[in-house]
Design an enzyme around this catalytic site. Structure first.
Site, short mmCIF file in Angstrom:
data_model
loop_
_atom_site.label_atom_id
_atom_site.label_comp_id
_atom_site.label_asym_id
_atom_site.label_seq_id
_atom_site.Cartn_x
_atom_site.Cartn_y
_atom_site.Cartn_z
N SER A 119 27.30 -11.15 32.26
CA SER A 119 28.30 -10.59 33.17
C SER A 119 27.92 -10.80 34.63
CB SER A 119 28.48 -9.11 32.89
OG SER A 119 27.29 -8.43 33.22
N CYS A 120 26.66 -11.12 34.91
CA CYS A 120 26.23 -11.16 36.32
C CYS A 120 26.14 -12.54 36.94
CB CYS A 120 24.88 -10.47 36.47
SG CYS A 120 25.01 -8.69 36.33
N PHE A 121 25.30 -13.42 36.36
CA PHE A 121 25.08 -14.71 37.02
C PHE A 121 26.40 -15.49 37.22
CE2 PHE A 121 20.30 -15.31 35.81
CZ PHE A 121 19.97 -14.27 36.68
#
Ligand code: UDX
Length: 430
Positions: free
Chosen positions: A268-270
């Site tokens: 979900s972040c990078f």
């Protein structure tokens, strides 16, 4: 301290439980009544190692949840931990953050005394000062720096180790504008800092704190992409990329973490954070070429894997086992997992897909309801024409006789996890 956290998703719940563990009184505010009820019952609404124990230990005591913003009035500081989903151009949607800022402002209008508002969600530089602060000012009738202070405190939590990452951080980043805000933040985080001053507490500006989060993730994501670029070159020369990357990692200026080459980064972040900071840079007229290249290398890895398969077999009508559906081992999260890209491309090419993951099957079934799912890697491999290994779950290292049940034993390994053996047509992506 008395703290309020708005938002009880992955980050909000984790930090609420961890702040309670540090000795603070915490109220978690969310509009979802089911999540509030579950937290008050002592049950963590998400799966994260160690979180269930913390929620169980502190619920009903130092940790409670509510749908009522008025409970914020008794707290010293509020952390905004709301979702910031991606728009089509990669930029982030601040709808939930802005709505929460307005509701918070309306509540603070009734508060006597000071309050600190801290942005916890990942937002592009200037968001807290230009979009959050003014909304609270408008709704509360108070001025930033007078009735309330604003601050930014990014999180560096990895899924699967979020509780440990919170309780043993490498650094604490505090972005603020007033001494009063820094003092309140110092008091909140004091239990995490030892007498020698470790971990380092970085006091900086609000927009710098916002950018530090993006720079941190952009650097790590690019480091993996550079490892993949180098590993792809290694492969062209028949050079062992593991030997090369492990050895350069011994240089203290490089370091060995996040050099794991393979199918690339998901989660979900990078993907979201690189897209958001690229979109934000473009919005200011700067083209971030290196970061875009990191994204391009990452997007290219699943296609390179499929090319290796196409060299061996026509995908149309072929039964392909995809081993590993989660974006990394240790989680059931499939957001932007490399397996989702592989499955989409395989289906487009007319392949018949069977997926296996120790914990992520149900999440993938929601995304791809019509493919087959197996209860074990052995079942997925039985009668498959080929296998693609997409996640480095430990159990894949132990696969052996299971390959004998394949119709044709083609194994393309995206994570260098399978142990090579006689009798299988094995190729590693890198
Ligand atoms: C990341 C950051 O690490 C965290 O600090 C931030 O706050 C949120 O984003 P997370 O997405 O949970 O955390 O997972 P992480 O362990 O960082 O892995 C991200 C992706 O990179 C995974 O898909 C993983 O498989 C991949 N990866 C990681 C590699 O391909 N090679 C590596 O060497 C390391």
């Amino acid at each position: 301290m008395n703290l309020s956290i708005i938002g009880s998703g992955y980050v909000g719940t984790t930090i609420a439980a961890c702040f309670a563990e540090l000795g603070h009184d915490v109220v978690n505010v969310d509009i979802d009544e089911d999540i509030v009820a579950s937290l008050n019952d002592g049950q963590a609404p998400i799966h994260e190692p160690g979180l269930a124990e913390l929620v169980e230990r502190h619920a009903g005591d130092r940790l409670r949840a509510t749908t009522d913003y008025d409970e914020i009035l008794d707290t010293d500081a509020t952390f905004l931990a709301l979702p910031t989903p991606s728009n089509d151009d990669g930029s982030i949607d601040l709808g939930a953050m802005k709505a929460a800022a307005t509701s918070l402002g309306e509540t603070l209008a009734r508060k006597d005394g000071q309050h600190l508002v801290v942005t916890k969600s990942t937002v592009v530089p200037t968001t807290t000062v230009d979009a959050i602060g003014p909304r609270i000012e408008e709704a509360s009738g108070k001025r930033v720096g007078e009735g309330f202070d604003i601050a930014m405190n990014p999180e560096f939590l990895r899924e699967g180790t979020a509780v440990d990452d919170f309780l043993s951080p490498d650094k604490i980043v505090l972005g603020a504008q007033t001494d009063r805000a820094y003092e309140t933040l110092d008091e909140i985080f004091a239990p995490l800092v030892d007498r020698a001053g470790n971990p380092p507490v970085v006091k900086t500006g609000i927009s710098e704190a916002e950018m530090i989060k993006y720079a941190n993730n952009a650097f790590l994501a690019s480091k993996i992409s550079l490892a993949n670029d180098l590993a792809n070159i290694c492969k062209e020369f028949g050079v062992d990329s593991d030997e090369v990357l492990e050895t350069i990692g011994l240089d203290s200026r490089i370091g060995s973490s996040f050099l794991g080459a393979g199918l690339g980064w998901g989660g979900s972040c990078f993907p979201k954070d690189t897209a958001a900071i690229i979109a934000a840079a473009r919005g200011r007229g700067y083209e971030p070429r290196l970061l875009q290249a990191a994204v391009d290398v990452n997007d290219g890895q699943p296609e390179r894997m499929l090319d290796l398969l196409r060299e061996r077999i026509d995908l149309d009508g072929t039964r392909v086992a995809v081993l590993g559906l989660a974006f990394k081992p240790g989680t059931d999260d499939i957001r932007k997992s490399r397996a989702t890209l592989l499955i989409s491309s395989l289906l487009d090419a007319g392949a018949d897909v069977v997926g296996y993951d120790p914990v992520a099957t149900e999440n993938m079934r929601e995304r791809f309801p019509d493919i087959d799912y197996a209860d074990s890697a052995a079942d997925a491999l039985a009668n498959a024409d080929a296998a693609l290994v997409a996640t480095d779950w430990d159990e894949f290292a132990a696969l052996d006789d299971e390959f004998d049940a394949m119709r044709s034993p083609i194994v393309i390994d995206g994570r260098r996890i399978v142990t090579r053996r006689e009798g299988i047509d094995y190729e590693s992506l890198v």
